[in-house]
Enzyme design. Structure first.
Site, mmCIF file in Angstrom:
data_model
loop_
_atom_site.group_PDB
_atom_site.id
_atom_site.type_symbol
_atom_site.label_atom_id
_atom_site.label_comp_id
_atom_site.label_asym_id
_atom_site.label_seq_id
_atom_site.Cartn_x
_atom_site.Cartn_y
_atom_site.Cartn_z
ATOM 1 N N THR A 168 0.874 -1.178 0.000
ATOM 2 C CA THR A 168 0.000 0.000 0.000
ATOM 3 C C THR A 168 0.905 1.219 0.000
ATOM 4 O OG1 THR A 168 -1.553 -1.235 1.406
ATOM 5 C CG2 THR A 168 -1.920 1.116 1.239
ATOM 6 N N VAL A 219 -12.258 -5.765 -0.774
ATOM 7 C CA VAL A 219 -11.880 -4.413 -0.370
ATOM 8 C C VAL A 219 -11.098 -4.516 0.933
ATOM 9 C CG1 VAL A 219 -12.694 -2.137 0.329
ATOM 10 C CG2 VAL A 219 -13.888 -3.392 -1.489
ATOM 11 N N GLY A 220 -9.961 -3.881 0.994
ATOM 12 C CA GLY A 220 -9.126 -3.915 2.184
ATOM 13 C C GLY A 220 -9.397 -2.761 3.116
ATOM 14 N N ASP A 221 -8.416 -2.469 3.962
ATOM 15 C CA ASP A 221 -8.603 -1.454 4.990
ATOM 16 C C ASP A 221 -8.370 -0.032 4.494
ATOM 17 O OD1 ASP A 221 -5.815 -2.226 4.759
ATOM 18 O OD2 ASP A 221 -5.429 -0.945 6.486
ATOM 19 N N THR A 272 -0.736 0.073 6.444
ATOM 20 C CA THR A 272 -0.357 -0.853 5.384
ATOM 21 C C THR A 272 -0.140 -2.231 5.983
ATOM 22 O OG1 THR A 272 1.396 -1.459 3.811
ATOM 23 C CG2 THR A 272 2.052 -0.079 5.647
ATOM 24 N N GLY A 273 -0.604 -3.250 5.277
ATOM 25 C CA GLY A 273 -0.435 -4.605 5.781
ATOM 26 C C GLY A 273 -1.619 -5.481 5.439
ATOM 27 N N GLY A 323 -4.949 -6.172 5.491
ATOM 28 C CA GLY A 323 -6.061 -5.272 5.754
ATOM 29 C C GLY A 323 -7.190 -5.838 6.569
#
Length: 315
Positions: free
Chosen positions: A177, A206-208, A228-229, A231
């Site tokens: 990210t 969909v991520g964080d 970042t990571g 999510g």
């Protein structure tokens, strides 16, 4: 502190393993981070807003194929690219985000348009695309976003899944990210995050990054955060908001709150990190992964960047 301003950026907690990083590649990553820091610093030094600064910094990273956002985004299991982005300003918690889009050259600009030109917070899929077209957002052809490295990463992961082999991939192969946080001369905070997501993710995942309170947050009274990571963990633990809540309700310092949350995420399997800045312009860059592409810059214009667990180096 009316003249105090600062900016921090990250290019993802998904870094190349230390033993695989060549000096040439390492220099390119540091240069990419410095370009982003300098883009944001130029805005702040000119009296611009924190929101303009984080937008400029993230655009520089989206334009760089080394990072998993915009150009160079990873591919879904279906061989497509689906991008998410978000922006948030601290003075009024104004927020805008997009998810599952492909085409806008700079997804962070699409998120900014949602913030400034709609009554909504989050637009997804084709509706988001129609909105971007109506707003005159610059689009790029599919070939612009393609990189051979990301395509090969998808093929490798699909082959691994088909063989039922254990997942021994590095963080770099799993996720990445980009993001930025800033405090401007007027004391306003802002955050921006942009991502291509996880290699071989299910279409529609969909991520964080576009989930406010998880991967993106900004509030003048506490802090601005871009994460970042992995999510899913950041969403389930409301990681960004948890840090702000610890500061607001317990009086924790930024470093204390940010490091505690990242450490807790690591204990339950949430690999990653974040960048954060508080109302005084203090910066925290914690991560629990093997590395995180990161950097910071203050009013003096000196860029500091890092990748692994070692002191930041001056640019």
């Amino acid at each position: 502190m009316p003249d105090t301003f600062a900016l921090a950026v990250h290019g993802g907690a998904g870094t190349i393993r230390r033993e695989s990083m060549t000096p040439e590649a390492e220099a390119q990553y540091h240069a990419g981070l410095r370009d982003s820091l300098n883009a944001g610093h130029a805005v702040l030094a000119g009296g611009g807003s924190a929101l303009d600064a984080v937008t400029a910094a993230v655009m520089a990273l989206e334009d760089n194929p080394l990072f998993n956002a915009g150009r160079g985004a990873v591919f879904t299991r279906a061989g497509l690219q689906e991008m998410d982005a978000a922006v948030m300003r601290g003075e009024d918690r104004g927020a805008g985000a997009v998810a599952g889009i492909m085409g806008p050259r700079n997804p962070v600009q699409a998120a900014r348009a949602v913030l400034e030109n709609s009554e909504h917070v989050l637009l997804v899929g084709e509706g988001a695309m129609e909105f971007c077209r109506a707003q005159g957002i610059t689009f790029a052809p599919a070939g612009y976003f393609y990189t051979e490295r990301r395509w090969q990463a998808l093929q490798d992961e699909l082959a691994r899944q088909a063989s039922a082999a254990p997942d021994t991939r590095s963080d770099e192969a799993k996720h990445g990210t980009v993001g930025a946080v800033a405090r401007d001369r007027h004391g306003n905070l802002a955050a921006a995050t942009s991502t291509g997501g996880m290699t071989a993710k299910l279409p529609g995942r969909v991520g964080d990054s576009p989930v406010f309170g998880a991967g993106t947050w900004a509030d003048n009274e506490t802090c601005a955060i871009s994460a970042t990571g992995h999510g899913e963990y950041f969403i389930r633990w409301a990681a960004a908001h948890d840090i702000a809540a610890r500061m607001r309700y317990r009086g924790d310092a930024l470093d204390v709150a940010a490091e505690a949350v990242v450490e807790e995420l690591g204990r339950i399997g949430g690999s990653g990190g974040l960048i954060a800045i508080d109302a005084a312009g203090r910066v925290s860059l914690p991560f629990n992964s093997q590395g995180m592409y990161r950097g910071m810059i203050a009013a003096d214009g000196v860029a500091w960047t890092g990748i692994y667990r070692q002191p930041l180096q001056q640019g």
